[in-house]
Motif scaffolding. Structure first.
Motif, PDB file in Angstrom:
ATOM      1  N   ALA A  31      26.664  48.610  42.906  1.00  7.66           N
ATOM      2  CA  ALA A  31      25.813  49.160  42.282  1.00  7.66           C
ATOM      3  C   ALA A  31      25.751  48.436  40.634  1.00  7.66           C
ATOM      4  N   VAL A  32      27.440  48.869  39.954  1.00 14.58           N
ATOM      5  CA  VAL A  32      26.873  47.865  38.586  1.00 14.58           C
ATOM      6  C   VAL A  32      26.483  46.375  38.434  1.00 14.58           C
ATOM      7  N   LEU A  33      27.065  45.495  39.442  1.00 21.80           N
ATOM      8  CA  LEU A  33      26.050  44.691  40.181  1.00 21.80           C
ATOM      9  C   LEU A  33      24.330  44.185  39.606  1.00 21.80           C
ATOM     10  N   ASP A  34      24.219  45.274  41.033  1.00 17.46           N
ATOM     11  CA  ASP A  34      23.226  45.281  40.636  1.00 17.46           C
ATOM     12  C   ASP A  34      22.372  45.562  39.771  1.00 17.46           C
ATOM     13  N   THR A  35      23.121  46.659  38.504  1.00 10.71           N
ATOM     14  CA  THR A  35      22.049  46.820  37.300  1.00 10.71           C
ATOM     15  C   THR A  35      22.040  46.619  36.500  1.00 10.71           C
ATOM     16  N   VAL A  36      23.104  45.046  36.361  1.00 13.74           N
ATOM     17  CA  VAL A  36      23.502  44.492  35.639  1.00 13.74           C
ATOM     18  C   VAL A  36      22.122  42.911  35.629  1.00 13.74           C
ATOM     19  N   GLY A  37      21.533  43.086  37.269  1.00 13.97           N
ATOM     20  CA  GLY A  37      21.064  42.470  37.599  1.00 13.97           C
ATOM     21  C   GLY A  37      19.285  42.441  36.836  1.00 13.97           C
ATOM     22  N   VAL A  38      19.078  43.781  37.515  1.00 17.80           N
ATOM     23  CA  VAL A  38      17.960  44.343  37.133  1.00 17.80           C
ATOM     24  C   VAL A  38      17.817  44.137  35.551  1.00 17.80           C
ATOM     25  N   GLU A  63      26.302  32.505  38.463  1.00 12.19           N
ATOM     26  CA  GLU A  63      27.135  31.918  39.072  1.00 12.19           C
ATOM     27  C   GLU A  63      28.363  33.366  38.525  1.00 12.19           C
ATOM     28  N   ALA A  64      28.192  32.504  37.257  1.00 13.47           N
ATOM     29  CA  ALA A  64      29.440  32.366  36.432  1.00 13.47           C
ATOM     30  C   ALA A  64      29.622  34.250  36.275  1.00 13.47           C
ATOM     31  N   LEU A  65      28.098  34.416  36.022  1.00 16.31           N
ATOM     32  CA  LEU A  65      27.834  36.194  35.974  1.00 16.31           C
ATOM     33  C   LEU A  65      28.357  36.809  37.174  1.00 16.31           C
ATOM     34  N   LEU A  66      28.113  36.092  37.929  1.00 15.81           N
ATOM     35  CA  LEU A  66      28.513  37.188  39.823  1.00 15.81           C
ATOM     36  C   LEU A  66      29.278  36.704  39.848  1.00 15.81           C
ATOM     37  N   ALA A  67      30.369  35.871  39.920  1.00 13.90           N
ATOM     38  CA  ALA A  67      31.888  35.943  39.430  1.00 13.90           C
ATOM     39  C   ALA A  67      32.567  36.884  38.733  1.00 13.90           C
ATOM     40  N   GLU A  68      31.977  36.781  37.439  1.00 14.63           N
ATOM     41  CA  GLU A  68      32.550  37.840  36.543  1.00 14.63           C
ATOM     42  C   GLU A  68      32.712  39.391  36.567  1.00 14.63           C
ATOM     43  N   LEU A  69      31.515  39.893  37.185  1.00 13.97           N
ATOM     44  CA  LEU A  69      31.109  40.517  38.001  1.00 13.97           C
ATOM     45  C   LEU A  69      31.891  41.315  39.016  1.00 13.97           C
ATOM     46  N   ALA A  90      34.677  40.348  39.897  1.00 19.94           N
ATOM     47  CA  ALA A  90      36.403  40.147  38.758  1.00 19.94           C
ATOM     48  C   ALA A  90      36.570  41.800  38.427  1.00 19.94           C
ATOM     49  N   LEU A  91      35.468  42.718  38.551  1.00 22.77           N
ATOM     50  CA  LEU A  91      36.375  43.624  37.571  1.00 22.77           C
ATOM     51  C   LEU A  91      36.835  44.215  38.116  1.00 22.77           C
ATOM     52  N   PRO A  92      37.454  44.910  39.407  1.00 24.19           N
ATOM     53  CA  PRO A  92      38.036  44.741  39.785  1.00 24.19           C
ATOM     54  C   PRO A  92      40.174  44.630  39.295  1.00 24.19           C
ATOM     55  N   GLU A  93      39.736  43.355  38.957  1.00 26.45           N
ATOM     56  CA  GLU A  93      41.012  42.873  38.690  1.00 26.45           C
ATOM     57  C   GLU A  93      41.103  42.823  37.179  1.00 26.45           C
ATOM     58  N   ARG A 129      40.937  44.000  30.619  1.00 22.35           N
ATOM     59  CA  ARG A 129      39.974  44.560  29.312  1.00 22.35           C
ATOM     60  C   ARG A 129      39.041  44.572  29.016  1.00 22.35           C
ATOM     61  N   LEU A 130      38.000  45.185  29.832  1.00 22.62           N
ATOM     62  CA  LEU A 130      36.370  44.744  28.748  1.00 22.62           C
ATOM     63  C   LEU A 130      36.439  45.045  27.821  1.00 22.62           C
ATOM     64  N   GLY A 131      34.758  44.267  27.203  1.00 18.50           N
ATOM     65  CA  GLY A 131      35.150  44.398  25.296  1.00 18.50           C
ATOM     66  C   GLY A 131      35.827  42.953  24.955  1.00 18.50           C
ATOM     67  N   ALA A 132      36.780  42.375  25.619  1.00 16.83           N
ATOM     68  CA  ALA A 132      37.813  41.152  24.458  1.00 16.83           C
ATOM     69  C   ALA A 132      36.038  40.079  24.237  1.00 16.83           C
ATOM     70  N   ARG A 133      35.663  39.763  25.311  1.00 20.59           N
ATOM     71  CA  ARG A 133      34.514  38.884  25.173  1.00 20.59           C
ATOM     72  C   ARG A 133      33.370  39.950  25.610  1.00 20.59           C
ATOM     73  N   ALA A 134      32.042  39.498  25.263  1.00 20.57           N
ATOM     74  CA  ALA A 134      31.115  39.997  25.266  1.00 20.57           C
ATOM     75  C   ALA A 134      30.766  39.531  27.582  1.00 20.57           C
ATOM     76  N   LEU A 135      29.815  40.274  27.793  1.00 19.36           N
ATOM     77  CA  LEU A 135      29.799  40.416  28.879  1.00 19.36           C
ATOM     78  C   LEU A 135      28.683  39.531  29.974  1.00 19.36           C
ATOM     79  N   GLY A 136      29.381  38.211  29.937  1.00 18.29           N
ATOM     80  CA  GLY A 136      27.892  37.283  30.665  1.00 18.29           C
ATOM     81  C   GLY A 136      27.357  36.927  28.911  1.00 18.29           C
ATOM     82  N   SER A 137      28.567  36.197  28.556  1.00 21.30           N
ATOM     83  CA  SER A 137      28.327  35.622  26.937  1.00 21.30           C
ATOM     84  C   SER A 137      27.501  33.778  27.482  1.00 21.30           C
ATOM     85  N   ARG A 138      26.792  34.099  26.484  1.00 20.61           N
ATOM     86  CA  ARG A 138      26.042  32.748  26.519  1.00 20.61           C
ATOM     87  C   ARG A 138      26.832  31.264  24.824  1.00 20.61           C
TER      88      ARG A 138
END
Length: 455
Positions: free
Chosen positions: A33-40, A431-437, A439-442, A445-454
């Motif tokens: 659900a998180v992956l799909d929501t970030v994608g859309v 691909e990088a963002l997909l891999a990042e998402l 890996a969420l279970p592992e 700490r979220l917030g150390a860097r912006a999600l999918g930061s460019r």
């Protein structure tokens, strides 16, 4: 089970629910659900509503803790929830939950992700908060008599979402039961959203506002702000105001029942339009080969759906992409003309094509408890499409669309949808963002860097 305790029951559940001991599939579904929501959300980059909102509030978005998905920048959790909530719903490509007759993930993920980053929570904390909030949103739907609530004009995504997202946000912020009850009481006064605005920019604004308000309510309660701690079940409270009639006991029973994310599941959208068009889209696309390219010879199209199945399909002569997302007539015409229903189908220019405008005028939408052909019974909903061409009538019926929880997209199909969304937006490395998402279970700490930061 008494009705007096539902606000307290939800607060206790939000604070103490043991997701870790539940089946691992719960977190797996939350991750999808998180992956799909970030994608859309990323696909919404460049949408007119997203850009208009940014022009309006962008100057207020100073440095903060939480990612703005469409820009890769950061702002406060409240502003991130607003911006990402609208972006996630802008294309109407986000998932659907039948028990609330709405979109659970867009009501939950933007707010919870923003708070998780703000709090430096782990990826598992985020997924657990989603599981808990999903249970709450389905419980609220049970207590509202949701179809009647929806039929009266309420956008249930927002009216249930603001309370449920608050429960999940309170968990991420580590609030106790009393503070969570206050947060829920605050949020219940913010429930709103009118379906008359479907087909306009205001429809996706609803989950943006509800997510923002959920974060705001949680922050207020954390700082000692007061509200009625029995708000939901009280005579002038949430269920009494919004229910048809309200049934707090039903909500409490559903809250204590099986995990809704497993029992009900989530319907992932295959097409970027109102979910009530997906059955007719599947049916129409299956009929395309039988027409042998004779679309111009079609004389009439009849679409029959279950009673209430046309409720959100209020745009019968659309001229914009937003309107077309809520038009059975256009979705059927696009499927016939293009042999697909895609993000490109809802460009304004595609909707205004002469051939599309001519064909959609040949479509009639009907509602009937009696299915016109095939088995008399159906499971929840159906769409029966009949196309007349060259003196022949071609028929196809679909009860369960692809992507439904009972006929889910595979992990590969979900990933393909994600890649398409990123490509559509030009937002970065899919691909990088997909891999990042994934890996969420592992992620500790979220917030150390912006999600999918460019870069």
């Amino acid at each position: 089970m008494t009705s007096k305790a539902i606000t307290e029951r939800i607060a206790e559940f939000a604070v103490g629910a043991d997701v870790a001991s539940a089946p691992a599939e719960l977190r797996e579904r939350a991750l999808r659900a998180v992956l799909d929501t970030v994608g859309v959300s990323l696909a919404g980059k460049g949408d007119a509503a997203v850009e208009a909102l940014w022009r309006t509030v962008g100057h207020e978005c100073g440095p903060g803790t939480s990612t703005i998905l469409t820009t890769g920048g950061r702002t406060t959790a409240t502003q991130a929830a607003l911006l990402n909530g609208l972006a996630a719903h802008a294309l109407d490509y986000d998932d659907v939950t039948h028990p609330i007759y709405g979109h659970a993930s867009v009501a939950l993920v933007p707010a919870l992700l923003a708070v998780a980053e703000e709090q430096g929570a782990s990826g598992t904390d985020l997924l657990d908060a989603y599981v808990v909030a999903y249970q709450v949103i389905v419980a609220l739907g049970a207590g509202l008599a949701i179809r009647e609530h929806y039929s009266r004009g309420w956008h249930s995504t927002a009216t249930t979402g603001v309370v449920a997202a608050t429960a999940g946000a309170a968990r991420l912020c580590g609030l106790g039961t009393a503070a969570t009850r206050r947060a829920i009481g605050i949020a219940a006064s913010m429930a709103s959203g009118s379906r008359q605005n479907f087909g306009t920019m205001t429809k996706p604004l609803h989950p943006g506002i509800s997510g923002r308000d959920a974060v705001f309510a949680t922050h207020l309660a954390a700082n000692g702000f007061t509200a009625d701690e029995s708000q939901l079940e009280s005579p002038l409270g949430y269920f009494a105001m919004y229910g048809e009639p309200g049934d707090p006991v039903a909500a409490a029973e559903r809250l204590a029942g099986d995990w809704a994310l497993l029992a009900d599941g989530i319907n992932v959208k295959k097409y970027p339009c109102c979910y009530n068009t997906h059955r007719l889209a599947d049916a129409t696309l299956e009929l395309v080969p039988k027409l042998h390219g004779r679309t111009a010879e079609v004389t009439a199209i009849t679409i029959t759906v279950e009673p209430g199945g046309g409720d959100p399909l209020i745009r019968h002569r659309p001229v914009t992409g937003l309107e077309a997302k809520f038009s059975s007539e256009y979705v059927c015409a696009a499927a016939l003309l293009d042999g697909r229903v895609s993000l490109e189908s809802f460009r304004d220019g595609a909707v205004r094509r002469d051939e599309a405008q001519a064909l959609l005028r040949k479509v009639e939408l009907r509602e009937s408890a009696r299915v016109p052909f095939g088995p008399a019974e159906y499971d929840y909903a159906y769409a029966a499409v009949e196309i007349e061409v060259g003196g022949e009538t071609h028929r196809k019926r679909v009860d369960i669309p692809r992507g439904d929880a009972r006929l889910p997209l595979t992990d590969d199909e979900l990933a393909a949808k994600f890649r398409d969304c990123v490509a559509y937006s030009g937002a970065g490395d899919a691909e990088a963002l997909l891999a990042e998402l994934r890996a969420l279970p592992e992620t500790e700490r979220l917030g150390a860097r912006a999600l999918g930061s460019r870069p």
